[in-house]
Design a protein around this motif. Structure first.
Motif, mmCIF file in Angstrom:
data_model
loop_
_atom_site.group_PDB
_atom_site.id
_atom_site.type_symbol
_atom_site.label_atom_id
_atom_site.label_comp_id
_atom_site.label_asym_id
_atom_site.label_seq_id
_atom_site.Cartn_x
_atom_site.Cartn_y
_atom_site.Cartn_z
ATOM 1 N N GLU A 1 -7.709 -1.805 5.132
ATOM 2 C CA GLU A 1 -7.777 -2.930 3.993
ATOM 3 C C GLU A 1 -9.183 -3.402 3.803
ATOM 4 O O GLU A 1 -9.390 -3.858 2.603
ATOM 5 C CB GLU A 1 -6.710 -4.023 3.998
ATOM 6 C CG GLU A 1 -5.204 -3.315 4.032
ATOM 7 C CD GLU A 1 -4.304 -4.551 4.022
ATOM 8 O OE1 GLU A 1 -4.235 -5.380 3.092
ATOM 9 O OE2 GLU A 1 -3.724 -4.754 5.049
ATOM 10 N N SER B 1 -11.021 -4.361 -5.626
ATOM 11 C CA SER B 1 -9.916 -4.883 -6.384
ATOM 12 C C SER B 1 -10.076 -4.406 -8.039
ATOM 13 O O SER B 1 -11.607 -4.546 -8.364
ATOM 14 C CB SER B 1 -10.010 -6.472 -6.483
ATOM 15 O OG SER B 1 -9.183 -6.888 -5.232
ATOM 16 N N TRP C 1 0.709 -1.246 -0.091
ATOM 17 C CA TRP C 1 -0.055 -0.021 0.184
ATOM 18 C C TRP C 1 0.662 1.265 -0.073
ATOM 19 O O TRP C 1 2.071 1.088 0.719
ATOM 20 C CB TRP C 1 -0.982 -0.079 1.326
ATOM 21 C CG TRP C 1 -2.023 -1.095 1.143
ATOM 22 C CD1 TRP C 1 -2.033 -2.232 1.763
ATOM 23 C CD2 TRP C 1 -3.062 -0.886 0.411
ATOM 24 N NE1 TRP C 1 -2.947 -3.131 1.524
ATOM 25 C CE2 TRP C 1 -4.003 -2.096 0.676
ATOM 26 C CE3 TRP C 1 -3.545 0.049 -0.653
ATOM 27 C CZ2 TRP C 1 -4.900 -2.518 0.003
ATOM 28 C CZ3 TRP C 1 -4.756 -0.395 -1.246
ATOM 29 C CH2 TRP C 1 -5.463 -1.557 -0.978
ATOM 30 N N PRO D 1 -2.995 0.645 7.095
ATOM 31 C CA PRO D 1 -4.155 1.099 5.986
ATOM 32 C C PRO D 1 -5.634 0.021 6.339
ATOM 33 O O PRO D 1 -5.317 -0.774 6.588
ATOM 34 C CB PRO D 1 -3.426 0.353 4.697
ATOM 35 C CG PRO D 1 -2.203 0.382 5.134
ATOM 36 C CD PRO D 1 -1.892 0.201 6.548
ATOM 37 N N THR E 1 -9.403 7.930 -0.517
ATOM 38 C CA THR E 1 -7.954 8.139 0.534
ATOM 39 C C THR E 1 -7.093 9.361 -0.218
ATOM 40 O O THR E 1 -6.343 9.480 0.443
ATOM 41 C CB THR E 1 -7.233 6.831 0.866
ATOM 42 O OG1 THR E 1 -6.948 6.089 -0.400
ATOM 43 C CG2 THR E 1 -8.096 6.092 1.774
ATOM 44 N N HIS F 1 -3.127 3.043 -2.903
ATOM 45 C CA HIS F 1 -3.276 1.698 -3.924
ATOM 46 C C HIS F 1 -2.217 0.739 -3.556
ATOM 47 O O HIS F 1 -1.071 1.034 -2.873
ATOM 48 C CB HIS F 1 -3.233 2.342 -5.377
ATOM 49 C CG HIS F 1 -1.976 2.844 -5.744
ATOM 50 N ND1 HIS F 1 -1.853 4.390 -5.445
ATOM 51 C CD2 HIS F 1 -1.210 2.719 -6.813
ATOM 52 C CE1 HIS F 1 -0.732 4.957 -5.740
ATOM 53 N NE2 HIS F 1 -0.213 4.106 -6.475
ATOM 54 N N ARG G 1 -11.606 -1.696 3.415
ATOM 55 C CA ARG G 1 -12.341 -0.822 2.550
ATOM 56 C C ARG G 1 -11.755 -1.025 1.118
ATOM 57 O O ARG G 1 -12.249 -0.555 -0.008
ATOM 58 C CB ARG G 1 -12.493 0.469 2.590
ATOM 59 C CG ARG G 1 -13.161 0.697 4.099
ATOM 60 C CD ARG G 1 -12.685 2.168 4.602
ATOM 61 N NE ARG G 1 -12.554 3.158 3.525
ATOM 62 C CZ ARG G 1 -12.119 4.309 3.789
ATOM 63 N NH1 ARG G 1 -11.283 4.833 4.763
ATOM 64 N NH2 ARG G 1 -12.234 5.188 2.641
ATOM 65 N N ALA G 2 -10.939 -2.264 0.903
ATOM 66 C CA ALA G 2 -10.205 -2.228 -0.551
ATOM 67 C C ALA G 2 -11.196 -2.646 -1.616
ATOM 68 O O ALA G 2 -11.836 -3.545 -1.351
ATOM 69 C CB ALA G 2 -8.938 -2.874 -0.328
ATOM 70 N N GLN H 1 -5.187 -2.856 -6.509
ATOM 71 C CA GLN H 1 -6.442 -2.681 -5.354
ATOM 72 C C GLN H 1 -6.429 -1.213 -4.941
ATOM 73 O O GLN H 1 -5.368 -0.579 -4.724
ATOM 74 C CB GLN H 1 -6.165 -3.618 -4.123
ATOM 75 C CG GLN H 1 -6.203 -4.961 -4.327
ATOM 76 C CD GLN H 1 -6.020 -5.783 -2.886
ATOM 77 O OE1 GLN H 1 -5.010 -5.684 -2.631
ATOM 78 N NE2 GLN H 1 -7.222 -6.297 -2.457
ATOM 79 N N PHE H 2 -7.598 -0.721 -4.652
ATOM 80 C CA PHE H 2 -7.735 0.756 -4.229
ATOM 81 C C PHE H 2 -8.393 0.809 -3.092
ATOM 82 O O PHE H 2 -9.382 0.068 -2.350
ATOM 83 C CB PHE H 2 -8.579 1.709 -5.306
ATOM 84 C CG PHE H 2 -7.975 1.690 -6.718
ATOM 85 C CD1 PHE H 2 -6.506 1.748 -6.944
ATOM 86 C CD2 PHE H 2 -8.685 1.808 -7.718
ATOM 87 C CE1 PHE H 2 -5.817 1.798 -8.009
ATOM 88 C CE2 PHE H 2 -8.028 1.990 -8.910
ATOM 89 C CZ PHE H 2 -6.840 2.035 -9.187
ATOM 90 N N ILE H 3 -8.052 1.909 -2.164
ATOM 91 C CA ILE H 3 -8.837 2.404 -1.072
ATOM 92 C C ILE H 3 -9.698 3.431 -1.319
ATOM 93 O O ILE H 3 -9.107 4.568 -1.338
ATOM 94 C CB ILE H 3 -8.115 2.399 0.395
ATOM 95 C CG1 ILE H 3 -7.479 1.115 0.608
ATOM 96 C CG2 ILE H 3 -9.033 2.737 1.568
ATOM 97 C CD1 ILE H 3 -6.672 0.848 1.928
ATOM 98 N N LYS I 1 -2.147 -6.884 -5.704
ATOM 99 C CA LYS I 1 -2.177 -8.351 -4.930
ATOM 100 C C LYS I 1 -0.770 -9.189 -5.658
ATOM 101 O O LYS I 1 -0.432 -9.069 -6.725
ATOM 102 C CB LYS I 1 -3.683 -9.353 -5.343
ATOM 103 C CG LYS I 1 -4.585 -8.533 -4.399
ATOM 104 C CD LYS I 1 -5.733 -9.699 -4.791
ATOM 105 C CE LYS I 1 -6.839 -9.304 -3.654
ATOM 106 N NZ LYS I 1 -7.678 -10.355 -3.405
#
Length: 315
Positions: free
Chosen positions: A218, A223, A119, A216, A169, A240, A220-221, A164-166, A243
């Motif tokens: 995670e 894909s 992340w 982080p 943020t 971001h 809330r991540a 992967q994004f949160i 994986k």
């Protein structure tokens, strides 16, 4: 005489509003899947020839260093047209305004068995080299970072190592890029981070955390699963990661990222070399590329054609 009508790919106001809220837009189609597969079969062979690349492979200490993947749009006709593709540029200008530069491109390969990417956020991109690589004007302090458009050249799935994004943020930086990181390419990541085996190209991004105890969110991540030819647009300041590539029977996952800023942003200010990821490149042949509008500023190096003479198509 028949007037040619320019096709536009500008997102709707609702899509732009959602982008500002979440920090990303997409995935969206740039190429048909069969077209992307065909193009990449051809271009991967052409890109093996670095005779006209702006960075010398020896200087970059290419090997496994990510820095060797920078800016092939400056010598490849296909990548030059790609960073200027209307399906990309129209979406970028909807966010950044009419006058836009592409200041960097990168390949992001992930082979079967590779770990995930940790992340991270990027504002000035000073985290590895120690010097800001992009600087926004002082009167636009609410902005920062770059718009990244990440295109899947091969399948990006949960198993092959998708992004992967949160969401949301991008407005708060949880890392301090001025702290710098220690390059330790031989350090083994003995413990999984958040249950996922991750790293950051020889660095530990957690060294930059403002709060060493922060983790982080995670849970809330989301894909970003993408087929070849699809892309996603996002702020680099959004949390971001990616994986691991756990599908040993699948092909390499390959993404190509173009990075965009308004022409008012300074790129590599007072910098002649970029030193990061265990390599160094000279910027003597480097230049930003105008992909839309006009550039009335004089603070950035500029090029209008690739090293092979192909003119960048300005939108």
């Amino acid at each position: 005489m028949t007037e040619t009508v320019r096709q536009t790919f500008t997102p709707t106001p609702e899509e732009v509003a959602r982008f500002h809220e979440q920090g990303y837009l997409g995935p969206f189609k740039v190429y048909e899947e069969d077209e992307m597969r065909r193009l990449w079969r051809r271009e991967r062979l052409r890109l093996m020839n670095r005779d006209n690349a702006v960075y010398d492979e020896g200087d970059a200490q290419a090997g496994n260093t990510n820095i060797a993947n920078y800016d092939r749009h400056l010598d490849s006709e296909f990548l030059a047209d790609h960073i200027c593709h209307p399906r990309i540029v129209d979406r970028v200008t909807a966010v950044l305004g009419p006058d836009v530069l592409c200041w960097r491109s990168e390949f992001f390969p992930k082979y079967p068995g590779d770990e995930g990417t940790d992340w991270h956020q990027a504002d000035t991109f000073a985290f590895a080299s120690g010097k800001p690589q992009i600087v926004w004007p002082a009167d636009q302090k609410e902005f920062g970072g770059t718009i990244t458009v990440w295109t899947a050249f091969t399948p990006a799935t949960e198993e092959t190592g998708c992004l992967q994004f949160i969401p949301g943020t991008h407005r708060t930086m949880f890392y301090d890029e001025t702290r710098g990181m220690h390059y330790q390419p031989d350090k083994i990541n003995a413990s999984a981070k958040g249950g996922v085996n991750r790293g950051f190209y020889g660095y530990d991004y957690r060294e930059l955390q403002k709060d060493p105890d922060w983790r982080p969110p995670e849970e809330r991540a989301v894909s970003m699963v993408m087929r070849p030819g699809e892309a996603v647009l996002f702020w680099s300041t959004m949390m971001h990661a990616s994986k691991p590539h756990s599908a040993m029977d699948q092909e390499m996952r390959l993404g190509f990222a173009g990075r965009y800023v308004p022409t008012c942003v300074e790129v590599y200010p007072d910098t002649e070399d970029v030193d990061e990821y265990g390599g160094r490149i000279s910027l003597k042949d480097y230049g930003t590329v105008l992909v839309a509008g006009t550039d009335s500023y004089t603070h950035n190096r500029k090029v209008t054609a690739t090293t092979r003479g192909h003119v960048f198509p300005v939108r």
